[in-house]
Design an enzyme around this catalytic site. Structure first.
Site, mmCIF file in Angstrom:
data_model
loop_
_atom_site.group_PDB
_atom_site.id
_atom_site.type_symbol
_atom_site.label_atom_id
_atom_site.label_comp_id
_atom_site.label_asym_id
_atom_site.label_seq_id
_atom_site.Cartn_x
_atom_site.Cartn_y
_atom_site.Cartn_z
ATOM 1 C CB VAL A 1 -2.901 -10.047 0.637
ATOM 2 C CG1 VAL A 1 -3.527 -11.303 0.045
ATOM 3 C CG2 VAL A 1 -2.828 -10.148 2.151
ATOM 4 C CG ASN B 1 -4.963 1.140 -0.122
ATOM 5 O OD1 ASN B 1 -6.099 0.693 -0.264
ATOM 6 N ND2 ASN B 1 -3.914 0.375 0.067
ATOM 7 C CE1 TYR C 1 -4.028 -1.862 8.255
ATOM 8 C CE2 TYR C 1 -3.730 0.047 6.856
ATOM 9 C CZ TYR C 1 -3.402 -1.248 7.193
ATOM 10 O OH TYR C 1 -2.456 -1.920 6.476
ATOM 11 N N GLY D 1 -9.279 -13.090 3.638
ATOM 12 C CA GLY D 1 -8.988 -12.963 5.062
ATOM 13 C C GLY D 1 -7.516 -13.026 5.420
ATOM 14 C CD GLU E 1 8.848 -0.079 5.967
ATOM 15 O OE1 GLU E 1 9.006 0.513 4.882
ATOM 16 O OE2 GLU E 1 8.898 0.512 7.061
ATOM 17 N N GLY F 1 -5.096 -10.836 4.745
ATOM 18 C CA GLY F 1 -4.619 -9.545 5.239
ATOM 19 C C GLY F 1 -4.970 -9.348 6.702
#
Length: 159
Positions: A87, A124, A131, A95, A83, A97
């Site tokens: 940070v 973003n 990712y 680091g 969800e 995240g």
């Protein structure tokens, strides 16, 4: 690494809410958060918890969270929905995240979930690129669809 990642506890929920609020401000929705600390405690630590949360802690202060819950895919079976991964701004780039993200993926792997899914705002770009760099598939041809409480009520009244 001068922080630890651990499962969140009831006592962490004010910090969790603070980070959720910080994310809402970042995502240009500062007034959208309706949840309370009491909601987080009730929903996260009851007999049938609705979510789990990993926290990153540095010097006894929560600096990040990864909140997730189980879903079911008709194609895959048991999956996890991540969800929020947050940070606090002053602690980004240390680091935390990646460590939180890794904790969720390890949890999914260790518990034999078939997939982990989440949403990311397209502007973003740092998150999108992160990712992608980890092997996640960015599904740009899918859109998120939601019905808020007000429109849900209107729909039910009219149908």
């Amino acid at each position: 690494m001068d922080f630890i990642v651990r499962l969140g506890e009831e006592k962490d929920m004010q910090s969790v809410l603070d980070l959720i609020t910080e994310l809402a401000v970042f995502e240009k929705e500062p007034d959208a958060v309706e949840i309370t600390v009491e909601d987080l405690i009730k929903d996260g630590f009851s007999k049938n918890p609705k979510f789990k949360v990993f926290v990153a802690e540095q010097e006894n202060k929560i600096i990040g969270i990864a909140l997730f819950y189980e879903r079911f895919s008709t194609w895959k079976g048991r999956t996890i929905h991540l969800e929020d991964l947050i940070v606090t701004k002053s602690k980004q780039k240390i680091g935390a995240g990646k460590a939180l993200y890794t904790a969720v993926l390890k949890y999914a792997h260790d518990h034999n979930f078939k997939r982990v899914a989440w949403e990311v705002i397209d502007w973003n770009t740092n998150a999108v690129e992160f990712y992608k760099s980890t092997g996640a598939t960015y599904l740009s041809d899918w859109s998120v669809v939601q019905m808020d409480k007000e429109n849900l009520s209107k729909f039910i009244q009219n149908n």
